[in-house]
Write an enzyme that holds these catalytic residues in place. Structure first.
Site, short mmCIF file in Angstrom:
data_model
loop_
_atom_site.label_atom_id
_atom_site.label_comp_id
_atom_site.label_asym_id
_atom_site.label_seq_id
_atom_site.Cartn_x
_atom_site.Cartn_y
_atom_site.Cartn_z
N CYS A 1 6.22 5.83 2.78
CA CYS A 1 5.08 5.78 3.71
C CYS A 1 4.12 4.64 3.34
CB CYS A 1 4.37 7.15 3.75
SG CYS A 1 3.30 7.35 5.19
N HIS B 1 9.01 10.71 5.13
CA HIS B 1 8.81 11.44 3.87
C HIS B 1 10.01 12.29 3.49
CE1 HIS B 1 4.54 10.63 2.90
NE2 HIS B 1 4.40 10.48 4.21
N GLU C 1 10.90 13.24 0.57
CA GLU C 1 10.56 14.21 -0.48
C GLU C 1 10.07 15.53 0.09
OE1 GLU C 1 6.55 12.67 0.59
OE2 GLU C 1 8.59 11.86 0.53
#
Length: 258
Positions: A121, A225, A227
């Site tokens: 990001c 994202h 994660e």
């Protein structure tokens, strides 16, 4: 020996972070990082180290040579002066303290070191800016041909749109797919591409979702994202697995030099 991966923290002067959680008192400033990043690196077999934001990057000189890789995490908007623009309407919160620190740190890591780098990001935008590129200060106002990429009300793991992956790229080799679905929580994005950077992942509206440094070095970044998705969809863990495996090569090289 596991590879040591530095993960850049966020900084906030909002003391409610500590007051509401009961961890601190009014007037305190905080260095914070979502646990998702730590879990992703740990599951990949790395040793995660949270790197604080410091007033002088020289304060990290003792740890930088020990890092086998670095992850530039998400967070606030980057101040436009770093890519040669004035602030425009639509620009969100900025953090001059973090910007000053990370711009210097990213320059050192990318230009003076050869360790693998992963950006997520804001981290993707940071890498592009350090390489001479620019970003859209607000996609809604500056890139009206695209669709809504700021779905903050969606679950963090929810895939909201597909992206295409450039054949022959590092990201294509990582995911072994030409198209995957990703989550979407950004209101900014990459505009002009930096030097020695290529776009290797795009949304259907042409918005840049992934970039890589041209050449063999592992400098890879995504706008979304992964994660946040690994608990629900394990297939996204592969990005961190490959990143950490590349960092492990750095560990082996260090051993050979001893």
């Amino acid at each position: 020996m596991k590879p040591v991966i530095g993960i850049c923290a966020n900084f906030t002067a909002d003391d409610t972070v500590g007051v509401k959680s009961g961890l601190g008192l009014p007037g305190q400033e905080w260095q914070v990082l979502a646990d998702d990043y730590v879990k992703a690196i740990e599951r990949a077999g790395g040793t995660p180290i949270i790197l604080p934001i410091t007033s002088d990057v020289e304060a990290l000189s003792g740890i930088l040579p020990k890092l086998d890789g670095i992850l530039f995490s998400g967070g606030s908007d980057i101040e436009p002066k770093y890519y040669g623009e004035q602030p425009r309407y639509g620009l969100g919160d900025i953090d001059p303290y973090r910007d000053r620190h990370e711009m210097e740190l990213a320059n050192i890591v990318i230009h003076d070191m050869d360790i693998p780098v992963l950006g997520i990001c804001r981290g993707s935008q940071l890498i592009n800016v350090v390489m001479g590129g620019t970003i859209y200060q607000d996609l809604k106002l500056e890139r009206d041909k695209g669709f809504n990429h700021t779905l903050k009300g969606a679950p963090k793991f929810h895939p909201t749109h597909p992206v295409t992956i450039k054949d022959g790229s590092k990201l294509a080799a990582i995911f072994n797919e030409t198209e995957i679905w990703v989550n979407s929580f950004n209101h900014q994005g990459i505009n002009k591409i930096g030097d020695k950077i290529e776009v290797t992942m795009e949304a259907p509206d042409g918005h840049v979702e992934g970039i890589e440094m041209i050449g063999d070095r592992f400098v890879v970044a995504v706008q979304w994202h992964p994660e946040m998705m690994i608990d629900k969809y394990n297939q996204y863990q592969v990005l961190f697995d490959v990143f950490v495996s590349r960092c492990n090569v750095n560990v082996l090289n260090k051993k050979e030099m001893v």
